[in-house]
Write an enzyme that holds these catalytic residues in place. Structure first.
Site, mmCIF file in Angstrom:
data_model
loop_
_atom_site.group_PDB
_atom_site.id
_atom_site.type_symbol
_atom_site.label_atom_id
_atom_site.label_comp_id
_atom_site.label_asym_id
_atom_site.label_seq_id
_atom_site.Cartn_x
_atom_site.Cartn_y
_atom_site.Cartn_z
ATOM 1 C CD GLU A 57 16.809 -33.167 -91.883
ATOM 2 O OE1 GLU A 57 15.810 -32.434 -91.880
ATOM 3 O OE2 GLU A 57 17.902 -32.832 -92.406
ATOM 4 C CD GLU B 202 12.755 -31.228 -94.762
ATOM 5 O OE1 GLU B 202 12.757 -32.010 -95.731
ATOM 6 O OE2 GLU B 202 12.482 -31.581 -93.598
#
Length: 248
Positions: free
Chosen positions: A131, A111
């Site tokens: 995640e 990210e």
């Protein structure tokens, strides 16, 4: 005033700042301390706008966020947006940013690279967002930033199906600008920054501002161009171009 960093190696040059994520004991995992230190880098670049090169130490970009810290975080920490606020700040830095990625760029590491304007990869680069396997989601920008970068289909393959994008797949998807040998990665990254540094700094800043503006429309283009048209930099550059062409 100089700043001492524990999780970063920071090199300030005349036209750029080079930041190396440096937590070798944890595959450069993004900790709360690293977040705070990256905020300090943003302070520097917002006060004195320069190009940013972001990379990782030891053949790894960042192997994710610090899972031990994530385990201790609860609702209040999630609402504070500890990672997402930083990554959005990186995205909004005034001058272009480039992530040079080799090895793992997972979870928060991926990210952070998505938040940069451009990415260049080594042959062993791997981007992924695992995640959901840890019972959470990629909440620091991947769920909306990755579809903008690679399209909804590829983004869902990464975010829902757990697909990792290796260097070749990342290049095919447009996530990275190029894939170069690992020992040439930083040289190639600096060459790309050199190319941008030859452009007008004001033009780069305003172009980035317009591209990143939500709902940008012709008025934004016109206002930015009006500022540049009145600048001495534009007159000097165009005059040199015309003089060079007249001598050809």
């Amino acid at each position: 005033m100089s700043t001492t960093y524990e999780t970063l190696l920071v090199e300030e040059r005349d036209d750029r700042v080079v930041v190396t994520l440096h937590r070798p004991e944890a595959r450069n995992a993004i900790s709360g301390l690293m977040i705070r230190e990256l905020h300090a880098v943003c302070d520097l670049l917002e006060h004195d706008p320069k190009l940013l090169l972001l990379t990782g130490h030891g053949g790894v970009f960042a192997g994710g966020a610090d899972i031990a810290e994530l385990l201790r975080r609860g609702r209040d920490e999630a609402l504070r947006g500890i990672n997402s606020r930083l990554f959005e700040r990186v995205r909004r830095l005034p001058m272009p940013t480039l992530a040079a990625v080799d090895g793992w760029a997972l979870g928060g590491g991926a990210e952070l690279s998505y938040a940069c304007d451009l990415r260049i990869a080594g042959p062993d680069a791997v981007f992924g967002n695992p995640e959901p396997g840890l019972g959470i989601l990629a909440a620091a920008g991947a769920c909306w930033r990755l579809p903008e970068l690679v399209g909804e289909s590829v983004a869902k393959q990464v975010l829902l199906a757990g697909r990792n994008l290796d260097a070749r797949a990342a290049l095919a998807a447009g996530l990275v600008i190029d894939v170069v040998p690992a020992d040439k990665l930083l040289d190639a990254a600096h060459a790309l920054l050199d190319r941008m540094a030859r452009s007008s700094a004001a033009a780069l800043r305003l172009t980035k501002l317009v591209v990143d503006s939500p709902g940008a429309h012709p008025v934004a283009d016109d206002l930015a161009q009006a500022v540049l048209f009145e600048g001495e930099d534009k007159r000097e550059r165009m005059s040199r171009f015309l003089e060079k062409r007249s001598r050809a």
